[in-house]
Design an enzyme around this catalytic site. Structure first.
Site, mmCIF file in Angstrom:
data_model
loop_
_atom_site.group_PDB
_atom_site.id
_atom_site.type_symbol
_atom_site.label_atom_id
_atom_site.label_comp_id
_atom_site.label_asym_id
_atom_site.label_seq_id
_atom_site.Cartn_x
_atom_site.Cartn_y
_atom_site.Cartn_z
ATOM 1 N N LEU A 37 0.849 -1.192 0.000
ATOM 2 C CA LEU A 37 0.000 0.000 0.000
ATOM 3 C C LEU A 37 0.885 1.242 0.000
ATOM 4 O O LEU A 37 1.898 1.289 0.700
ATOM 5 C CB LEU A 37 -0.897 0.023 1.248
ATOM 6 C CG LEU A 37 -2.085 -0.942 1.277
ATOM 7 C CD1 LEU A 37 -2.704 -0.974 2.671
ATOM 8 C CD2 LEU A 37 -3.132 -0.566 0.239
ATOM 9 N N ASP A 38 0.495 2.254 -0.770
ATOM 10 C CA ASP A 38 1.217 3.523 -0.772
ATOM 11 C C ASP A 38 1.145 4.166 0.615
ATOM 12 O O ASP A 38 0.217 3.890 1.386
ATOM 13 C CB ASP A 38 0.613 4.480 -1.799
ATOM 14 C CG ASP A 38 0.813 4.005 -3.232
ATOM 15 O OD1 ASP A 38 1.821 3.328 -3.483
ATOM 16 O OD2 ASP A 38 -0.039 4.323 -4.083
#
Length: 287
Positions: A37-38
């Site tokens: 996930l960013d």
């Protein structure tokens, strides 16, 4: 201590730093995750610890569910709110019916261009490293599958909308939102993102983590082995086993010990977790 867990990542931290903080807090020796996930994004990560880290490559096969917010009227360098605004559109007013029509047009198999600010590699170099150096390059399109997309809300005054989407592995929601903006004859970037489900796995609102059983997450058929079969596989021997030609997850009771392949009713190991096998066979010798 081996373990597979479902964790809830918080905002403004990379997945790598988040799981390493978790490792230090819990005292694990090794840790790994799948489905990055960013930093901007929140939500679910599947994590494996210690010897179970050898299973990581096989844990990230499920569809993922996200809730995202798209901001209309702007394009950014990164396709999200962390990037620099580089384009603007005044065409930002739409009916709910138009938004739903455009969202639904993305359902099914399609091609997607990953964002240049991504972890994709080009000749061994991360795309975001090239982008930060202003090096011109092109990534290859990838095939994705969107099985569900639903408009949750639309704020016409603030020019944003929230939606839920179920996508295949490797789908970039930032790119999806960028493409939605283009299809609306406008522009859009991702303002927020939460991964709410991985396959059927989820956390309750008051949960931050949960221990998983490997059988819950491995999307392969399972073969239950006897100790003598495990011993033979550990020696590199083949096992006669009548079953369909396929790739299988290998189990001893509830313990996943590796992967194998059956061809012409013969099972051959492809990956074994040595420490688990040593413990199982050690228990056998003590019987």
């Amino acid at each position: 201590m081996k373990m597979i867990l479902l964790l809830r990542k918080t905002k403004n931290i990379s997945s790598f730093n988040f799981i390493n903080n978790f490792k230090k807090t819990k005292g694990f020796k090794k840790i790994g995750h799948c489905g990055t996930l960013d930093p901007l994004a929140t939500g679910l990560l599947i994590v494996a610890t210690d010897e179970d880290t050898k299973l990581i490559d096989y844990l990230d096969q499920k569809d993922k569910t996200y809730v995202a917010r798209a901001k209309l009227g702007f394009e950014t360098t990164t396709y999200d709110s962390e990037g620099e605004i580089i384009n603007q559109s005044s065409n930002v007013k739409f009916t709910k019916e138009k938004l739903i029509e455009v969202l639904n047009s993305f359902i099914g198999l399609t091609k997607q261009m990953p964002p240049k600010y991504s972890a994709k590699k080009l000749n061994g170099i991360r795309a975001y490293d090239l982008a930060r150096q202003n090096i011109d390059f092109e990534l290859n399109e990838v095939e994705i599958n969107i099985t569900k997309i639903k408009l949750l809300s639309y704020n016409e005054d603030e020019n944003y909308f929230d939606f839920e989407v179920v996508v295949s592995r490797g789908t970039y929601i930032r790119s999806l939102i960028y493409d939605i903006g283009i299809k609306l004859n406008s522009l859009a970037y991702m303002e927020s993102l939460e991964r709410t489900k991985i396959g059927n796995l989820f956390l309750e609102k008051n949960q931050d983590d949960k221990i998983l059983n490997a059988k819950e997450i491995i999307q392969l058929e399972i073969i239950q082995l006897e100790k003598n079969q495990i011993e033979n596989l550990s020696k590199g021997l083949l096992i006669d086993l009548k079953n369909e030609d396929n790739f299988y997850a290998l189990f001893w009771k509830d313990e996943m010990i590796g992967f194998g392949q059956i061809l012409n009713n013969v099972l051959k190991s492809k990956k074994l977790i040595g420490k688990k096998i040593q413990k199982i066979l050690g228990d056998k010798q003590s019987e």
